[in-house]
Design a protein around this motif. Sequence first.
Motif, PDB file in Angstrom:
ATOM      1  N   ALA A  60      -1.471  -1.060  -6.638  1.00 14.34           N
ATOM      2  CA  ALA A  60      -2.001  -1.308  -5.183  1.00 14.34           C
ATOM      3  C   ALA A  60      -1.896   0.177  -4.534  1.00 14.34           C
ATOM      4  O   ALA A  60      -2.720   0.652  -3.817  1.00 14.34           O
ATOM      5  CB  ALA A  60      -0.997  -2.231  -4.550  1.00 14.34           C
ATOM      6  N   GLU A  61      -0.623   0.972  -4.795  1.00 17.16           N
ATOM      7  CA  GLU A  61      -0.545   2.243  -4.193  1.00 17.16           C
ATOM      8  C   GLU A  61      -1.390   3.339  -4.697  1.00 17.16           C
ATOM      9  O   GLU A  61      -2.142   3.922  -3.775  1.00 17.16           O
ATOM     10  CB  GLU A  61       0.856   2.825  -4.118  1.00 17.16           C
ATOM     11  CG  GLU A  61       1.170   3.978  -3.534  1.00 17.16           C
ATOM     12  CD  GLU A  61       2.621   4.310  -3.936  1.00 17.16           C
ATOM     13  OE1 GLU A  61       2.719   5.755  -3.634  1.00 17.16           O
ATOM     14  OE2 GLU A  61       3.483   3.644  -4.129  1.00 17.16           O
ATOM     15  N   ALA A  62      -1.543   3.241  -5.859  1.00 21.90           N
ATOM     16  CA  ALA A  62      -2.673   4.149  -6.383  1.00 21.90           C
ATOM     17  C   ALA A  62      -3.692   3.817  -6.143  1.00 21.90           C
ATOM     18  O   ALA A  62      -4.842   5.087  -5.903  1.00 21.90           O
ATOM     19  CB  ALA A  62      -2.300   4.159  -8.013  1.00 21.90           C
ATOM     20  N   VAL A  63      -4.379   2.616  -6.108  1.00 18.66           N
ATOM     21  CA  VAL A  63      -5.768   2.302  -5.960  1.00 18.66           C
ATOM     22  C   VAL A  63      -6.126   2.700  -4.418  1.00 18.66           C
ATOM     23  O   VAL A  63      -7.022   3.067  -4.066  1.00 18.66           O
ATOM     24  CB  VAL A  63      -5.817   0.738  -6.139  1.00 18.66           C
ATOM     25  CG1 VAL A  63      -7.405   0.135  -5.373  1.00 18.66           C
ATOM     26  CG2 VAL A  63      -5.884   0.288  -7.461  1.00 18.66           C
ATOM     27  N   GLY A  64      -4.987   2.394  -3.516  1.00 19.77           N
ATOM     28  CA  GLY A  64      -5.118   2.928  -2.164  1.00 19.77           C
ATOM     29  C   GLY A  64      -5.493   4.270  -1.786  1.00 19.77           C
ATOM     30  O   GLY A  64      -6.275   4.660  -0.986  1.00 19.77           O
ATOM     31  N   LYS A  65      -4.431   5.308  -2.600  1.00 23.69           N
ATOM     32  CA  LYS A  65      -4.840   6.576  -2.448  1.00 23.69           C
ATOM     33  C   LYS A  65      -6.154   7.113  -3.118  1.00 23.69           C
ATOM     34  O   LYS A  65      -6.843   7.901  -2.603  1.00 23.69           O
ATOM     35  CB  LYS A  65      -3.570   7.320  -3.264  1.00 23.69           C
ATOM     36  CG  LYS A  65      -2.376   6.982  -2.436  1.00 23.69           C
ATOM     37  CD  LYS A  65      -1.208   7.931  -3.387  1.00 23.69           C
ATOM     38  CE  LYS A  65      -0.088   7.774  -2.532  1.00 23.69           C
ATOM     39  NZ  LYS A  65       1.316   8.385  -3.294  1.00 23.69           N
ATOM     40  N   ALA A  66      -6.435   6.378  -4.169  1.00 20.83           N
ATOM     41  CA  ALA A  66      -7.822   6.881  -4.706  1.00 20.83           C
ATOM     42  C   ALA A  66      -8.847   6.447  -3.708  1.00 20.83           C
ATOM     43  O   ALA A  66      -9.953   7.321  -3.502  1.00 20.83           O
ATOM     44  CB  ALA A  66      -8.179   6.013  -5.933  1.00 20.83           C
TER      45      ALA A  66
END
Length: 176
Positions: A60-66
């Motif tokens: 969830a964090e990596a998707v949000g940053k991308a």
Amino acid sequence: MTSVTSTSLQELIDRADTRSLAAAGLACLDRCLPLLAPDRAEVLRPVWAAVARGDGGAWAEAVGKARVELDGAGDGDVDAGGVVTMVRVMLDGVPAEWAEGPLREWAGRCSSIALTLHRLYDATEAGPLHAGELRRQSAVLEAAAHGPTGLRRARELSIEGGRVLRAVVSRRARTA
């Protein structure tokens, strides 16, 4: 070698586990992302790392940053054939939730969009670019089924496919 069909690919998606589904959708997006943001090839690397860990919070964090890094990518570009829009649909559809249902739906949609994009750049209806994408998607799912160790191969296939697509797009732009 057995040829891959859309039906056999769909069967692989139907049988895939959560991590394989995330890898399959991400690989499709990764291969097509240069059509939306040619200068941001590495933005999905942290998302790949989250898939390797199988960690919903990291996902969830990596998707949000991308999404933040790619916000506005492709805006103002000429969207010939709807290419930018199709890649944007893949990106916007990435589920923040690490769950089989949303990931299966997203992986299926990404598969379909990636195949459509490859067909757009093929010289013929059943051309080599589309056939190569079918084989690549199947190979990614098969590699990802081997867990974290197979994800390295899945990412390699994705990088290779991205290079092929970029080369075709570049060649077409030069001859246009």
